[in-house]
Design a protein around this motif. Sequence first.
Motif, PDB file in Angstrom:
ATOM      1  N   VAL A 176      22.652  69.465  43.855  1.00 50.20           N
ATOM      2  CA  VAL A 176      22.974  68.497  44.918  1.00 50.20           C
ATOM      3  C   VAL A 176      22.858  69.182  46.271  1.00 50.20           C
ATOM      4  CG1 VAL A 176      24.805  67.060  45.930  1.00 50.20           C
ATOM      5  CG2 VAL A 176      24.465  67.080  43.440  1.00 50.20           C
ATOM      6  N   PHE A 226      30.157  63.494  53.878  1.00 50.90           N
ATOM      7  CA  PHE A 226      30.418  63.230  52.469  1.00 50.90           C
ATOM      8  C   PHE A 226      31.436  62.105  52.419  1.00 50.90           C
ATOM      9  CE2 PHE A 226      32.718  64.108  48.446  1.00 50.90           C
ATOM     10  CZ  PHE A 226      31.644  64.037  47.566  1.00 50.90           C
ATOM     11  N   HIS A 229      31.982  60.184  47.532  1.00 54.06           N
ATOM     12  CA  HIS A 229      31.131  60.061  46.353  1.00 54.06           C
ATOM     13  C   HIS A 229      29.762  60.698  46.581  1.00 54.06           C
ATOM     14  CE1 HIS A 229      34.047  57.167  44.845  1.00 54.06           C
ATOM     15  NE2 HIS A 229      33.982  56.577  46.029  1.00 54.06           N
ATOM     16  N   ARG A 230      29.254  60.503  47.791  1.00 55.61           N
ATOM     17  CA  ARG A 230      27.885  60.926  48.073  1.00 55.61           C
ATOM     18  C   ARG A 230      27.823  61.640  49.410  1.00 55.61           C
ATOM     19  NH1 ARG A 230      25.845  54.891  48.916  1.00 55.61           N
ATOM     20  NH2 ARG A 230      27.622  55.031  50.326  1.00 55.61           N
ATOM     21  N   SER A 256      16.721  61.672  47.668  1.00 56.96           N
ATOM     22  CA  SER A 256      17.827  60.740  47.881  1.00 56.96           C
ATOM     23  C   SER A 256      18.151  59.997  46.595  1.00 56.96           C
ATOM     24  CB  SER A 256      17.450  59.718  48.958  1.00 56.96           C
ATOM     25  OG  SER A 256      17.193  60.363  50.182  1.00 56.96           O
ATOM     26  N   SER A 257      19.419  59.592  46.475  1.00 56.56           N
ATOM     27  CA  SER A 257      19.818  58.853  45.278  1.00 56.56           C
ATOM     28  C   SER A 257      19.659  57.343  45.478  1.00 56.56           C
ATOM     29  CB  SER A 257      21.261  59.202  44.917  1.00 56.56           C
ATOM     30  OG  SER A 257      22.076  59.129  46.055  1.00 56.56           O
ATOM     31  N   GLU A 258      19.396  56.930  46.720  1.00 54.45           N
ATOM     32  CA  GLU A 258      19.195  55.509  47.024  1.00 54.45           C
ATOM     33  C   GLU A 258      18.049  55.389  48.021  1.00 54.45           C
ATOM     34  OE1 GLU A 258      22.992  53.790  48.344  1.00 54.45           O
ATOM     35  OE2 GLU A 258      23.915  55.360  47.131  1.00 54.45           O
ATOM     36  N   PHE A 310      21.156  58.920  51.458  1.00 53.21           N
ATOM     37  CA  PHE A 310      22.318  59.266  50.620  1.00 53.21           C
ATOM     38  C   PHE A 310      21.867  60.197  49.497  1.00 53.21           C
ATOM     39  CE2 PHE A 310      23.376  55.122  52.383  1.00 53.21           C
ATOM     40  CZ  PHE A 310      24.678  55.322  52.823  1.00 53.21           C
TER      41      PHE A 310
END
Lengths: 186, 129
Positions: free
Chosen positions: A53, A94, A97-98, A160-162, A185
């Motif tokens: 991460v 942060f 969560h993200r 990115s996660s999104e 994110f």
Amino acid sequence: MTTWAETYNDYRRWLNGQGIIFSFTGYLSEDMLTTLGSALKKRMALSETDANVAKRVFSVFVEQVQNIIRYSADRLASAEPPVELSGGMVTVGFDGHRFFVVCGNVVDAARAEPLRERLIHLASLDKEQLKAYYREKLREPAEADSQGASIGLIEIARRSSEPIEYDIVWLGTARNRAFFCIKAFI
Amino acid sequence: MEKVSIAPTDRSPLVEFDFSKGCFRLEGESYPEDSASFFAPLLKDMRTFLESDDARPVSFNLAMTYFNSSSAKALMNMFQMLEDAAGLGRAVVVNWHYHPDDDTMEEFGEDFGLDFENAEFRMCPTVDA
């Protein structure tokens, strides 16, 4: 009456409340990227962020800051001594969560629409498609005047996660400039 | 050709190009201020070496931990040169060293590996001491 220190304290508390790790507004240069990047790495290591991460956050941060340095329309330069500074803002935080990385800078109106189209296109791609698109762009000769921006944005989208969020604030009555803001994110 | 040795910095990798042995090394992180000017001389030397009559085998070892998108572009250019040389008959081995827990470097290795047909590209997960 609110004192000036209270105003700054409110600002500080607002940032803390948003989970902001750091926020910089002003003129950025490559040496600032080195320093802020190193601070970000140390901070993530101290809070025992998962190594994968942390690497993704760092990568998004580097690409975003380099985009500001290269493309901000708000520039200060001098030939001697050689100085080139690019105006913009970068915020890393942060939210519990993200991680998120927000960057904004002023662009000429002509640049805003192509950038928006790129982001819409990237948002329509899944992880495998982004990977394939990245490979395709790596093999192509660099686009004129882009200095590799398209690959930088794909890199941000991949890490990115999104989908990358973006927003545009048009500036001035002529609307010939825009504040372009993107948020990733991780 | 003169050996190229560049010490690593916070933002640029260790570089060792030993042309007399056909051994090339790149290690560490890469997000130079100006990646084009960092990599251009290296690409030029590599091209000169690969196009020379010297047909010795090439062993290219990479142990990257992070690189930005403009460095990725430079790596791709190097790989294309190596693959072209291999296509012309040069023996080329590219070793991609990465920590087994490093998802990003593993994935990059797999991606780059797809572009090699004539050169041999090996995934080399490192073992913790």
